[in-house]
Design a protein around this motif. Structure first.
Motif, short mmCIF file in Angstrom:
data_model
loop_
_atom_site.label_atom_id
_atom_site.label_comp_id
_atom_site.label_asym_id
_atom_site.label_seq_id
_atom_site.Cartn_x
_atom_site.Cartn_y
_atom_site.Cartn_z
N VAL A 238 -45.87 -18.46 -28.92
CA VAL A 238 -46.71 -19.59 -28.51
C VAL A 238 -48.17 -19.33 -28.89
CG1 VAL A 238 -47.64 -20.80 -26.49
CG2 VAL A 238 -45.19 -20.38 -26.65
N ALA A 239 -48.65 -18.13 -28.60
CA ALA A 239 -50.04 -17.80 -28.91
C ALA A 239 -50.30 -17.84 -30.41
CB ALA A 239 -50.38 -16.42 -28.35
N ALA A 240 -49.35 -17.30 -31.20
CA ALA A 240 -49.54 -17.24 -32.65
C ALA A 240 -49.55 -18.63 -33.27
CB ALA A 240 -48.43 -16.40 -33.28
N LEU A 241 -48.75 -19.54 -32.76
CA LEU A 241 -48.72 -20.90 -33.29
C LEU A 241 -49.93 -21.70 -32.83
CD1 LEU A 241 -44.92 -21.63 -32.90
CD2 LEU A 241 -46.16 -21.36 -35.06
N ARG A 242 -50.41 -21.43 -31.64
CA ARG A 242 -51.58 -22.15 -31.14
C ARG A 242 -52.86 -21.73 -31.86
NH1 ARG A 242 -50.80 -22.07 -24.52
NH2 ARG A 242 -49.54 -23.97 -24.37
N ASP A 243 -52.98 -20.42 -32.13
CA ASP A 243 -54.25 -19.96 -32.71
C ASP A 243 -54.22 -19.80 -34.22
OD1 ASP A 243 -53.03 -17.50 -33.25
OD2 ASP A 243 -53.85 -16.53 -31.47
N GLY A 244 -53.08 -20.15 -34.83
CA GLY A 244 -53.00 -20.09 -36.29
C GLY A 244 -52.76 -18.71 -36.85
N THR A 245 -52.26 -17.79 -36.04
CA THR A 245 -51.90 -16.47 -36.55
C THR A 245 -50.84 -16.58 -37.63
OG1 THR A 245 -52.43 -15.42 -34.43
CG2 THR A 245 -50.95 -14.21 -35.90
N ILE A 246 -49.89 -17.51 -37.45
CA ILE A 246 -48.95 -17.88 -38.52
C ILE A 246 -49.04 -19.38 -38.71
CG2 ILE A 246 -47.40 -15.94 -38.07
CD1 ILE A 246 -45.49 -17.90 -36.68
N ARG A 247 -48.54 -19.85 -39.86
CA ARG A 247 -48.66 -21.28 -40.17
C ARG A 247 -47.65 -22.11 -39.40
NH1 ARG A 247 -49.51 -22.81 -46.30
NH2 ARG A 247 -51.56 -22.00 -45.71
N PRO A 260 -35.67 -24.93 -22.94
CA PRO A 260 -36.68 -24.02 -23.50
C PRO A 260 -38.00 -24.10 -22.74
CG PRO A 260 -35.68 -25.41 -25.20
CD PRO A 260 -35.29 -25.98 -23.88
N ASP A 261 -38.81 -23.08 -22.93
CA ASP A 261 -40.17 -23.06 -22.42
C ASP A 261 -40.88 -24.33 -22.91
OD1 ASP A 261 -42.94 -22.64 -22.03
OD2 ASP A 261 -42.73 -20.47 -22.27
N PRO A 262 -41.38 -25.19 -22.03
CA PRO A 262 -42.00 -26.45 -22.46
C PRO A 262 -43.21 -26.26 -23.36
CG PRO A 262 -42.37 -26.08 -20.11
CD PRO A 262 -41.36 -25.08 -20.56
#
Length: 311
Positions: A238-247, A260-262
């Motif tokens: 969740v953190a990586a997708l929110r902050d753009g760590t990965i595309r 799933p986790d909402p």
């Protein structure tokens, strides 16, 4: 063939499998309807890879001699307990392989080429008002496959077939594999544009894709998970997708299914599916055929697939 008997179900069975078993003359009773404590008299139980069967459940069934399990996975079935009690475990390997591999590539197109986004863009009436955003080319990109079992190898063949450069990582080298082996998942993620998870679940792989792995995958990287939900640290995802760590990422599996986790469902750069990779008409027919074949073989005393005896 001997007269049909009652079968104990360890999980809710799909309607098509229930119909096929009942069509063979079997009556079905759910373990949830049984009283607590030992349940003598049951020789055959039907379950699934996701529901599993632990040592305590095997102990409740002193007369059990066959567990027929839908799906390939064995990590939630206590094979040691089954062996100790002389219980055969007939899962359904191989029949899921090609459809699951197909779906991995479908998920990859869904997120990298933004097929899902493009469908929504048109349906929402945005085409006449906005310019579509560019997607990401897959041809020539590096595809890392984590777990080169049957499904992983099938994914690798498909990725190579669409022009990707394939490498893989797993617990041991396979000299016969035509793609280069990378010693660690961290190194594989670092050299991949796309990381596809095809590994087994269980304690050995729980949370193996964490924040560090996602950082190594990088700003332009994509993650595809057709393995098990617990393989990925969902907080880190969740953190990586929110902050753009990965595309972006695409997943067919979740840590908590079927809810799933909402926070995951709110992410625009995540494509999701309902543990759907192997659900095709063809695979359903093959699974049912294997389940029926194992039960027939057990009752007739003829050979059938038994995971407790597999090498």
């Amino acid at each position: 063939m001997p007269q049909a008997e009652a079968l104990l179900t360890l999980t809710q069975l799909p309607a098509d499998l229930r119909a096929a078993l009942e069509g063979e003359g079997f009556t079905l009773r759910s373990i949830a309807e049984e009283p607590p404590g030992p349940l003598p008299g049951w020789r055959i139980a039907v379950g699934s890879a996701m529901a599993g069967c632990d040592a305590a459940t095997f102990a409740r069934l002193p007369d059990l001699r066959l567990l027929a399990s839908m799906g390939t996975g064995l990590e939630r079935i206590d094979l040691d307990a089954a062996r100790a009690r002389g219980i055969a475990v007939a899962n359904t390997p191989d029949v899921l392989t090609e459809d699951t591999a197909d779906f991995a590539i479908a998920l990859l197109y869904g997120i990298a080429r933004q097929v899902v986004w493009a469908d929504r863009f048109v349906r929402d009436g945005r085409w006449a008002k906005e310019r579509p955003a560019p997607s990401t080319r897959l041809f020539g990109k590096a595809c890392g496959v984590f777990g080169l079992g049957r499904i992983g190898a099938a994914v690798a063949r498909r990725a190579q077939g669409i022009g990707m450069r394939v490498a893989w990582s797993g617990p041991r080298p396979k000299p016969e594999a035509p793609w280069p082996h990378v010693p660690t998942l961290a190194e594989l993620a670092e050299r991949s544009d796309v990381l596809v998870l095809c590994c087994p679940g269980g304690e050995a792989t729980r949370g193996v894709v964490d924040a560090g792995i996602l950082r190594r995958l990088g700003l332009a990287g994509f993650l595809v998970n057709i393995a098990r939900g617990e393989v990925v640290d969902e907080e880190a995802l969740v953190a990586a997708l929110r902050d753009g760590t990965i595309r972006g990422a695409a997943t067919d599996v979740f840590r908590s299914e079927p809810v799933p986790d909402p926070r995951l469902l709110d992410l625009p750069n995540l494509v999701v599916a309902p543990h759907y990779a192997s659900i095709t008409h063809e695979t359903r027919a093959d699974i049912i055929g294997m389940i029926l074949g194992a039960i027939r073989g057990f009752r007739a005393g003829t050979p059938f697939h038994d995971a407790t005896r597999a090498p």
